[in-house]
Design an enzyme around this catalytic site. Structure first.
Site, PDB file in Angstrom:
ATOM      1  N   MET A   1       0.841  -1.213   0.000  1.00 23.22           N
ATOM      2  CA  MET A   1       0.000   0.000   0.000  1.00 23.22           C
ATOM      3  C   MET A   1       0.875   1.262   0.000  1.00 23.22           C
ATOM      4  O   MET A   1       0.852   2.015   0.950  1.00 23.22           O
ATOM      5  CB  MET A   1      -0.941  -0.031   1.221  1.00 23.22           C
ATOM      6  CG  MET A   1      -1.839  -1.259   1.256  1.00 23.22           C
ATOM      7  SD  MET A   1      -2.857  -1.359   2.752  1.00 23.22           S
ATOM      8  CE  MET A   1      -1.650  -1.719   4.009  1.00 23.22           C
TER       9      MET A   1
ATOM     10  N   GLN B   1     -10.222   3.738  -0.573  1.00 22.13           N
ATOM     11  CA  GLN B   1      -9.835   5.026   0.002  1.00 22.13           C
ATOM     12  C   GLN B   1     -10.579   6.174  -0.680  1.00 22.13           C
ATOM     13  O   GLN B   1     -11.166   7.037  -0.023  1.00 22.13           O
ATOM     14  CB  GLN B   1      -8.326   5.240  -0.152  1.00 22.13           C
ATOM     15  CG  GLN B   1      -7.458   4.341   0.705  1.00 22.13           C
ATOM     16  CD  GLN B   1      -5.978   4.527   0.396  1.00 22.13           C
ATOM     17  OE1 GLN B   1      -5.606   4.955  -0.698  1.00 22.13           O
ATOM     18  NE2 GLN B   1      -5.130   4.206   1.356  1.00 22.13           N
TER      19      GLN B   1
ATOM     20  N   THR C   1       2.378   1.820   5.908  1.00 18.07           N
ATOM     21  CA  THR C   1       1.845   3.011   5.262  1.00 18.07           C
ATOM     22  C   THR C   1       1.340   3.926   6.363  1.00 18.07           C
ATOM     23  O   THR C   1       0.869   3.442   7.400  1.00 18.07           O
ATOM     24  CB  THR C   1       0.687   2.669   4.309  1.00 18.07           C
ATOM     25  OG1 THR C   1      -0.106   3.830   4.061  1.00 18.07           O
ATOM     26  CG2 THR C   1      -0.227   1.613   4.893  1.00 18.07           C
TER      27      THR C   1
ATOM     28  N   THR D   1      -1.183   6.327   5.824  1.00 14.24           N
ATOM     29  CA  THR D   1      -2.609   6.557   5.641  1.00 14.24           C
ATOM     30  C   THR D   1      -3.477   5.482   6.278  1.00 14.24           C
ATOM     31  O   THR D   1      -4.482   5.778   6.929  1.00 14.24           O
ATOM     32  CB  THR D   1      -2.949   6.670   4.143  1.00 14.24           C
ATOM     33  OG1 THR D   1      -2.298   7.818   3.603  1.00 14.24           O
ATOM     34  CG2 THR D   1      -4.437   6.793   3.919  1.00 14.24           C
TER      35      THR D   1
ATOM     36  N   CYS E   1       3.971  10.352   4.343  1.00 16.00           N
ATOM     37  CA  CYS E   1       3.564   9.285   3.433  1.00 16.00           C
ATOM     38  C   CYS E   1       4.824   8.485   3.150  1.00 16.00           C
ATOM     39  O   CYS E   1       5.869   9.061   2.842  1.00 16.00           O
ATOM     40  CB  CYS E   1       2.977   9.846   2.148  1.00 16.00           C
ATOM     41  SG  CYS E   1       2.617   8.569   0.921  1.00 16.00           S
ATOM     42  N   THR E   2       4.750   7.177   3.271  1.00 15.19           N
ATOM     43  CA  THR E   2       5.963   6.378   3.206  1.00 15.19           C
ATOM     44  C   THR E   2       6.679   6.487   1.859  1.00 15.19           C
ATOM     45  O   THR E   2       7.896   6.344   1.793  1.00 15.19           O
ATOM     46  CB  THR E   2       5.647   4.908   3.523  1.00 15.19           C
ATOM     47  OG1 THR E   2       4.481   4.493   2.797  1.00 15.19           O
ATOM     48  CG2 THR E   2       5.367   4.732   5.005  1.00 15.19           C
ATOM     49  N   GLU E   3       5.941   6.788   0.781  1.00  8.64           N
ATOM     50  CA  GLU E   3       6.592   6.908  -0.525  1.00  8.64           C
ATOM     51  C   GLU E   3       7.382   8.205  -0.694  1.00  8.64           C
ATOM     52  O   GLU E   3       8.231   8.299  -1.583  1.00  8.64           O
ATOM     53  CB  GLU E   3       5.542   6.824  -1.654  1.00  8.64           C
ATOM     54  CG  GLU E   3       4.979   5.440  -1.907  1.00  8.64           C
ATOM     55  CD  GLU E   3       3.781   5.125  -1.032  1.00  8.64           C
ATOM     56  OE1 GLU E   3       3.250   4.014  -1.134  1.00  8.64           O
ATOM     57  OE2 GLU E   3       3.384   5.987  -0.226  1.00  8.64           O
TER      58      GLU E   3
END
Length: 231
Positions: free
Chosen positions: A10, A52, A83, A85, A198-200
């Protein structure tokens, strides 16, 4: 070493970073050929992202709780949701299992407070920036004053995450836009740090891009997880 269960996919881009970091940190701690004992449940992110954006958090919660139970049954002794979120559903996931969930916002808040930062910018998905499950936890539990971009800024940050980073696209133009947004928040909102919520986002910007403290939630979460695995 405890076995850790990862609820990932995710997106898989950030889960791959989690996997690398967890193994690297364990190797740093133990040296030699040591690596992390991990179980991974990886979602098809399209199924999560659709829920989402349609506000179907109940259905998403059912999926994550089921993944958590499967990881516990497989031998996991603790859990990570890979993640920011989906920590909106952290309480639901924790209620589904008897093993502890290591919460990303708690680990991040400890790092922020430890650095003496009080008013960090929070860059994240629209859900994390606009809803209270993350900001409220930072404020109510830790006394922080997180600041989010204005509507145009939130739209830009969110769009880059879903249309680019989650698809493995890293754009110089988007990096510049993020850096400009932080500069605006610093000028107008007097922020004193940046949470990459946000992890990305770690794919796009980092400490090297700013002269104020930057908090990489992916690394912070991974370090907290290893501290659990190797007390």
């Amino acid at each position: 070493m405890k076995t850790l269960g990862l609820i990932g996919g995710m997106s898989w881009e950030s889960t791959a970073i989690y996997y690398r970091l967890l193994n690297e940190i364990v190797r740093e701690r133990l040296s030699g050929l040591h690596s992390a004992k991990l179980l991974l449940y990886s979602f098809n992110f399209a199924e999560i992202a659709d829920r989402q954006h349609h506000g179907d958090w109940d259905s998403a919660g059912v999926l994550l709780a089921d993944a958590a139970r499967k990881l516990e049954a497989g031998g996991a002794e603790g859990l990570l949701i890979c993640t920011n979120t989906m920590h909106k559903l952290a309480d639901r996931v924790q209620a589904a299992v008897s093993i502890p969930l290591i919460h990303i916002a708690d680990a991040t808040a400890v790092a922020v407070k430890g650095a003496g930062v009080k008013r960090p910018a929070l860059l994240a998905t629209r859900f994390t920036m606009e809803q209270d499950f993350y900001k409220g936890r930072l404020t109510e539990k830790y006394g922080l004053q997180p600041v989010v971009p204005d509507q145009a800024g939130r739209d830009m940050v969110h769009q880059v995450i879903y249309d680019e980073l989650c698809r493995g696209i890293v754009s110089a133009a988007s990096k510049a836009a993020y850096i400009d947004e932080v500069a605006r928040l610093r000028r107008d909102e007097k922020i004193d740090g940046v949470i990459m919520g946000c992890t990305e986002i770690t794919m796009l910007i980092g400490e090297r891009d700013f002269d104020i403290p930057v908090f990489d939630t992916t690394r912070i979460h991974a370090e907290a997880a290893v501290a659990f695995m190797l007390p």
